[in-house]
Design a protein around this motif. Structure first.
Motif, short mmCIF file in Angstrom:
data_model
loop_
_atom_site.label_atom_id
_atom_site.label_comp_id
_atom_site.label_asym_id
_atom_site.label_seq_id
_atom_site.Cartn_x
_atom_site.Cartn_y
_atom_site.Cartn_z
N LEU A 157 -12.49 -29.62 12.66
CA LEU A 157 -11.65 -28.53 12.16
C LEU A 157 -11.73 -28.39 10.64
CD1 LEU A 157 -9.62 -26.41 13.15
CD2 LEU A 157 -7.80 -28.10 12.75
N SER A 171 -11.79 -15.20 13.64
CA SER A 171 -11.49 -15.70 12.29
C SER A 171 -11.96 -14.71 11.24
CB SER A 171 -12.16 -17.06 12.08
OG SER A 171 -11.61 -18.00 12.99
N PRO A 208 -3.49 -25.87 22.85
CA PRO A 208 -3.64 -24.43 23.05
C PRO A 208 -2.37 -23.79 23.62
CG PRO A 208 -5.57 -25.60 23.86
CD PRO A 208 -4.56 -26.64 23.51
N ILE A 225 -4.86 -25.09 19.01
CA ILE A 225 -6.27 -25.46 18.83
C ILE A 225 -6.67 -26.39 19.96
CG2 ILE A 225 -7.97 -26.51 17.29
CD1 ILE A 225 -5.95 -26.00 15.00
N SER A 226 -7.83 -26.15 20.57
CA SER A 226 -8.32 -27.02 21.64
C SER A 226 -8.73 -28.39 21.08
CB SER A 226 -9.52 -26.38 22.33
OG SER A 226 -9.15 -25.15 22.91
N HIS A 284 -12.06 -29.09 19.27
CA HIS A 284 -12.28 -28.56 17.92
C HIS A 284 -11.63 -29.41 16.84
CE1 HIS A 284 -14.07 -24.97 19.53
NE2 HIS A 284 -12.98 -24.67 20.22
N LEU A 285 -10.77 -30.34 17.20
CA LEU A 285 -9.98 -31.05 16.19
C LEU A 285 -10.83 -31.91 15.25
CD1 LEU A 285 -6.85 -32.13 18.30
CD2 LEU A 285 -7.07 -30.22 16.70
N ARG A 306 -15.32 -22.73 12.44
CA ARG A 306 -14.25 -21.91 13.01
C ARG A 306 -14.17 -22.17 14.50
NH1 ARG A 306 -16.62 -18.13 9.44
NH2 ARG A 306 -15.16 -17.29 7.88
N THR A 307 -12.94 -22.22 14.99
CA THR A 307 -12.77 -22.39 16.44
C THR A 307 -13.18 -21.13 17.19
OG1 THR A 307 -10.46 -21.71 16.29
CG2 THR A 307 -10.92 -24.07 16.12
N SER A 316 -2.00 -30.42 17.76
CA SER A 316 -2.02 -29.06 18.32
C SER A 316 -2.46 -29.08 19.78
CB SER A 316 -2.98 -28.19 17.51
OG SER A 316 -3.00 -26.87 18.01
N SER A 324 0.65 -25.31 16.36
CA SER A 324 -0.02 -26.39 15.61
C SER A 324 0.92 -26.93 14.55
CB SER A 324 -1.30 -25.88 14.96
OG SER A 324 -2.17 -25.31 15.90
#
Length: 465
Positions: free
Chosen positions: A408, A420, A450, A400-401, A404-405, A414-415, A448, A454
């Protein structure tokens, strides 16, 4: 009538009544005091005049000496002989002319008790005393001393003028001071009222600056705090309204997609020339989307209970090792279908929490890990740390970038929305996880990067054996 006018008129009337009452009482008191002192002075003067007159010799200077006594004392004098006839009268004054004979009340030797008798008739315009003369060198037997009451009251005119002048000056000062004082008192009230009205009309950006250390200053601070609180509440309501609007839009969007898929599958099933393999495919597609809608509403019910139900969770001790083992057994076929290995490093532990809700947390986390991992493994770890047990779900998936955390765990976030949905997600799984763990008094954490996989982890209260 404004509060300033009411205050001013109240102070003015109260102080005018007070000043008038005090002034009137002062004048009456002084008048009575002068009357009393005049009577006492007359009685004392009558005694020494009696002594003076009874020692006068009947000669050529008698009348002259009598006039001198009257002039010196300031009184009107009349001398009666033993028969009650006027023997001499000085100075001559028609308004104060004495009676030809003594009153009957004095013929009995001045009531047979007192040498000096005061005639205190309130209707008389004069103060009069009668004195019996004894052992005189002249025919005088009785002395009449009189003076007009106006002469006694003469100082009171000056005193009354002074009091009235002071009273009117005081009233003028009272009016000025009352107006200034009412303005001083009412100004903060008017400012408070104006600010409160603006706040009531929705202008919560108003700030009241009253540099006062009294109750008005305290009230102003309270009003400012109320405005700050209302402003914060309005911003929160606005944020919640926007979030709720987005929430309902997301629900509609989430339901619309599977419904379109189900509708399309049903339309294809109505085709007569459709072979059995295609029918099974469309039936499976419709079933999968139906299951997705069912899971969506299940998550919504969970979140709604978290928001409103005080008994959302029911904590009790349970075997975490057994739960993790069951979870591995349940989800391992799904992992194997994707060519993944589902591993467990599971220590024997009993924890305190709601087993059904914790099972839902693990299922969501492990299912997500499987969905977003294409190769490698998904691992469930438990380890003891003090009085807590740390539960970790780690994968080797897409990661996950960092941007986005922070969001999240927001609902329907949604990332990658397209991917998704392709994987059948509802967008509520992680929001449900966060809600359940928050209700347990703990938090969900994520680490996490990319392409590096994660790791999600949380703590539970450990039950000591």
């Amino acid at each position: 009538m404004s509060i300033r006018s009411k205050l001013a008129w109240t102070f003015i009337l109260l102080l005018i009544f007070g000043i008038t009452a005090i002034s009137s009482y002062s004048i009456l008191f002084i008048r009575n005091y002068l009357l009393d002192q005049g009577e006492r002075q007359l009685l004392n003067d009558s005694e020494w005049l009696a002594i003076t007159i009874q020692n006068l010799q009947v000669d050529g200077n008698f009348e002259t000496n009598l006039n001198e006594a009257a002039r010196t004392s300031g009184y009107h004098l009349a001398i009666y002989d033993s028969d009650g006839r006027i023997y001499a009268e000085v100075p001559y004054n028609a308004e104060m002319r004495a009676e030809e004979s003594l009153p009957d009340s004095l013929t009995q030797r001045l009531r047979q008790t007192d040498d000096v008798l005061l005639n205190d008739n309130p209707e008389s315009e004069q103060f009069i005393t009668f004195t019996h003369l004894e052992g005189t060198e002249n025919p005088a037997e009785y002395l009449r001393v009189s003076i007009f009451k106006d002469q006694v009251y003469a100082p009171i005119k000056t005193i009354r003028w002074i009091i009235y002048t002071g009273m009117f000056i005081s009233i003028g000062l009272v009016i000025v001071v009352s107006i200034l004082f009412s303005r001083y008192i009412s100004q903060p009230i008017l400012e408070l009222e104006s600010t409160a009205r603006d706040i009531a009309e929705g202008n919560t950006n108003q700030t009241l600056n009253l540099d006062r250390k009294d109750e008005f200053g305290t009230l102003a601070d309270s009003l400012n705090r109320m405005a700050d609180r209302l402003r914060a509440d309005n911003l929160e309501l606005k944020r919640m309204y926007q979030k709720q609007s987005q929430f309902f839009a997301d629900i509609a969007h989430e339901i619309r997609n599977p419904l379109h898929t189900i509708s399309g599958a049903l339309e294809m099933l109505e085709m007569h020339e459709l072979d059995e393999d295609m029918k099974k495919k469309y039936i499976k597609t419709a079933s999968r989307q139906t299951h997705r809608i069912n899971r969506l509403f299940k998550d919504l019910v969970t979140l709604q209970r978290y928001d409103s139900d005080d008994h959302f969770i029911e904590k009790k001790p349970f075997d975490l090792q057994l739960m993790v083992s069951m979870m591995k057994e349940m989800l391992e076929p799904e992992a194997q279908e994707k060519g993944l290995s589902l591993k467990c490093d599971n220590e024997p532990n009993r924890v305190f929490g709601d087993p059904d809700k914790i099972e839902q947390v693990l299922e969501n986390l492990v299912s997500n890990a499987i969905k977003f991992t294409s190769e490698g493994s998904v691992q469930i770890n438990t380890r003891t740390e003090g009085n807590s047990v740390i539960v970790e779900v780690e994968d080797t998936g897409i990661g996950i970038s960092k941007e986005h955390l922070d969001r999240l765990f927001d609902r329907f976030y949604r990332t990658d929305k397209a991917r998704s949905r392709d994987k059948g997600g509802t967008g509520l799984g992680l929001a449900v996880v966060k809600g359940i763990l928050n209700a347990h008094g703990t938090e969900i954490h994520v680490e996490s990067e990319p392409g590096m996989g994660s790791k999600f982890w949380f703590r539970l209260e450990r039950v000591n054996a």
